[in-house]
Scaffold this motif. Sequence first.
Motif, PDB file in Angstrom:
ATOM      1  N   PHE A  31      38.350  46.691  38.102  1.00  0.00           N
ATOM      2  CA  PHE A  31      38.044  45.432  38.783  1.00  0.00           C
ATOM      3  C   PHE A  31      36.801  44.787  38.171  1.00  0.00           C
ATOM      4  CE2 PHE A  31      40.521  47.706  41.855  1.00  0.00           C
ATOM      5  CZ  PHE A  31      41.242  46.734  42.528  1.00  0.00           C
ATOM      6  N   THR A  32      36.712  43.473  38.268  1.00  0.00           N
ATOM      7  CA  THR A  32      35.488  42.751  37.924  1.00  0.00           C
ATOM      8  C   THR A  32      35.123  41.857  39.107  1.00  0.00           C
ATOM      9  OG1 THR A  32      36.748  40.990  36.840  1.00  0.00           O
ATOM     10  CG2 THR A  32      35.880  42.731  35.422  1.00  0.00           C
ATOM     11  N   LEU A  33      33.825  41.730  39.353  1.00  0.00           N
ATOM     12  CA  LEU A  33      33.333  40.888  40.431  1.00  0.00           C
ATOM     13  C   LEU A  33      32.636  39.685  39.817  1.00  0.00           C
ATOM     14  CD1 LEU A  33      32.798  40.409  43.451  1.00  0.00           C
ATOM     15  CD2 LEU A  33      30.686  41.728  43.172  1.00  0.00           C
ATOM     16  N   GLN A  40      32.366  34.108  45.664  1.00  0.00           N
ATOM     17  CA  GLN A  40      32.554  35.319  44.862  1.00  0.00           C
ATOM     18  C   GLN A  40      34.028  35.699  44.862  1.00  0.00           C
ATOM     19  OE1 GLN A  40      29.990  38.144  46.746  1.00  0.00           O
ATOM     20  NE2 GLN A  40      30.811  37.780  48.754  1.00  0.00           N
ATOM     21  N   HIS A  41      34.464  36.278  43.762  1.00  0.00           N
ATOM     22  CA  HIS A  41      35.858  36.713  43.648  1.00  0.00           C
ATOM     23  C   HIS A  41      35.915  38.086  43.001  1.00  0.00           C
ATOM     24  CE1 HIS A  41      36.773  32.472  44.343  1.00  0.00           C
ATOM     25  NE2 HIS A  41      37.970  32.904  44.712  1.00  0.00           N
ATOM     26  N   LEU A  42      36.710  38.923  43.579  1.00  0.00           N
ATOM     27  CA  LEU A  42      37.009  40.225  43.008  1.00  0.00           C
ATOM     28  C   LEU A  42      38.312  40.049  42.242  1.00  0.00           C
ATOM     29  CD1 LEU A  42      36.164  43.213  42.944  1.00  0.00           C
ATOM     30  CD2 LEU A  42      37.643  43.557  44.928  1.00  0.00           C
ATOM     31  N   ARG A  43      38.314  40.446  40.983  1.00  0.00           N
ATOM     32  CA  ARG A  43      39.502  40.211  40.157  1.00  0.00           C
ATOM     33  C   ARG A  43      40.043  41.493  39.547  1.00  0.00           C
ATOM     34  NH1 ARG A  43      39.846  34.404  38.940  1.00  0.00           N
ATOM     35  NH2 ARG A  43      37.934  33.523  39.723  1.00  0.00           N
ATOM     36  N   HIS A  44      41.336  41.465  39.370  1.00  0.00           N
ATOM     37  CA  HIS A  44      42.049  42.558  38.713  1.00  0.00           C
ATOM     38  C   HIS A  44      43.225  41.931  37.973  1.00  0.00           C
ATOM     39  CE1 HIS A  44      44.660  46.019  38.144  1.00  0.00           C
ATOM     40  NE2 HIS A  44      43.549  46.713  38.178  1.00  0.00           N
TER      41      HIS A  44
END
Length: 55
Positions: A31-33, A40-44
């Motif tokens: 994951f990247t924040l 804010q977004h948590l991405r995968h």
Amino acid sequence: MREGGPVKLWERIERVLDAYDAAGTPGPETFTLHVYEGGQHLRHPQMPGLPLPRP
């Protein structure tokens, strides 16, 4: 269970858990924040843009 307030928190939790399971339960290192002025977004790669609730 009882839920109140302007945010349906349990619904959000279920949506995130469903996406996590569908992606094959990836580890935290995948994951990247992204934090920026607007939020804010948590991405995968397999779970497009998981928005995190604002305080």
